[in-house]
Design an enzyme around this catalytic site. Structure first.
Site, PDB file in Angstrom:
ATOM      1  N   LYS A 273      -3.613   0.419  13.922  1.00 48.72           N
ATOM      2  CA  LYS A 273      -4.513  -0.460  14.677  1.00 48.72           C
ATOM      3  C   LYS A 273      -3.797  -1.699  15.426  1.00 48.72           C
ATOM      4  O   LYS A 273      -4.153  -1.953  16.514  1.00 48.72           O
ATOM      5  CB  LYS A 273      -5.684  -0.944  13.885  1.00 48.72           C
TER       6      LYS A 273
ATOM      7  N   ARG B 291     -17.367  -6.701   9.361  1.00 51.35           N
ATOM      8  CA  ARG B 291     -16.990  -5.855   7.884  1.00 51.35           C
ATOM      9  C   ARG B 291     -18.192  -5.534   7.342  1.00 51.35           C
ATOM     10  O   ARG B 291     -17.997  -4.952   6.484  1.00 51.35           O
ATOM     11  CB  ARG B 291     -16.363  -7.163   7.125  1.00 51.35           C
TER      12      ARG B 291
ATOM     13  N   ARG C  55       6.655   3.634   4.840  1.00 53.11           N
ATOM     14  CA  ARG C  55       6.934   2.499   5.596  1.00 53.11           C
ATOM     15  C   ARG C  55       7.790   1.406   5.089  1.00 53.11           C
ATOM     16  O   ARG C  55       7.712   1.210   3.827  1.00 53.11           O
ATOM     17  CB  ARG C  55       5.408   1.597   5.843  1.00 53.11           C
TER      18      ARG C  55
ATOM     19  N   ARG D 291       6.982  -2.575   0.865  1.00 55.88           N
ATOM     20  CA  ARG D 291       6.117  -3.813   0.492  1.00 55.88           C
ATOM     21  C   ARG D 291       5.763  -3.266  -0.882  1.00 55.88           C
ATOM     22  O   ARG D 291       5.262  -2.290  -1.068  1.00 55.88           O
ATOM     23  CB  ARG D 291       4.868  -3.797   1.568  1.00 55.88           C
TER      24      ARG D 291
ATOM     25  N   ARG E   5      -7.207   0.972  -1.890  1.00 48.93           N
ATOM     26  CA  ARG E   5      -7.439   0.203  -0.567  1.00 48.93           C
ATOM     27  C   ARG E   5      -8.280   0.887   0.411  1.00 48.93           C
ATOM     28  O   ARG E   5      -9.027   0.632   1.295  1.00 48.93           O
ATOM     29  CB  ARG E   5      -6.138  -0.397   0.117  1.00 48.93           C
TER      30      ARG E   5
END
Ligand SMILES: [Zn+2]
Length: 217
Positions: free
Chosen positions: A14, A88, A127, A162, A173
């Site tokens: 996104k 949200r 990532r 990360r 998540r």
């Protein structure tokens, strides 16, 4: 060109797609986090209220957030914008509809990037992020690999994984996102304002789909 409400699970790209819309077509990026910081640092009445609530450890309520979105939409009037991270909740989606009607903003489309968990997981576990400039690269995607292993293409900073990019926390998540978002996606589907995009590892393929949906030129 239509404005867009972006809804996408983590790792759907996104941020990348928002950047492309901003750079190529002059879209304004509106995120509630940025807005909140802006209102607080400018000491606006909404900012002061929000600050008081957060200082007590509370959550800023919808009324304040909607007020901030209204201020922001008034300031970009006539130009296409990207709403990111908002709405949200279903209540926020309904409040946003009223606000858009009030401001006579009709040219807006909701885009949902329908990324499945396994693909998202594969992307996430590959990532790496630059410790200096925050750019991210992906070792699981030939298009997004850094030129030199462990080194940022942009600034030569160090690339690291990360901490929250581990499988368990990512699954959590992702699932939280899907559960929270499903009512909003269903709501926009019912109102015939939802475009669903199938994910593709080539970001330019996705960008072209988005461009067509939004009539960008
Ligand atoms: Zn960097």
């Amino acid at each position: 060109m239509k404005s867009v409400i972006f809804i996408a699970p983590p790792a759907a790209g996104k941020g990348t797609q928002s950047s492309i819309l901003m750079e190529n077509y002059g879209y304004t990026h509106i995120s509630t986090g940025d807005m909140l910081r802006e209102e607080i640092s400018n000491n606006t009445s909404l900012g002061v209220k929000a600050n008081e609530i957060m200082a007590k450890g509370g959550l800023v309520d919808d009324e304040i957030i909607i007020g901030m979105v209204e201020n922001k939409l008034n300031s970009v009037k006539g130009k296409p914008f990207i709403l990111d991270g908002f709405p949200r909740t279903l209540n926020q989606a309904k409040a946003l509809d009223s606000l858009l009607a009030k401001l006579n903003i009709e040219d807006i489309k909701v885009i949902y990037i329908d990324l499945d968990l396994e693909t998202a997981l594969k992307r996430t576990l590959g990532r790496v992020t630059c410790t200096k400039c925050g750019a991210s690269f992906n070792l699981n995607n030939p298009d997004c690999m850094p030129k030199v292993k462990g080194i940022c293409d942009n600034c030569q900073g160090e690339l690291v994984v990360r901490e929250d990019d581990n499988e368990e926390s990512f699954r959590n998540r992702f699932e939280t996102f899907i559960n929270n978002t499903k009512p909003i996606v269903d709501y926009y589907k019912e109102h015939n304002n939802l475009a669903i995009i199938e994910p593709n590892n080539d970001k330019m393929v996705v960008a072209t789909m988005i461009k067509d949906i939004l009539n960008c030129e």
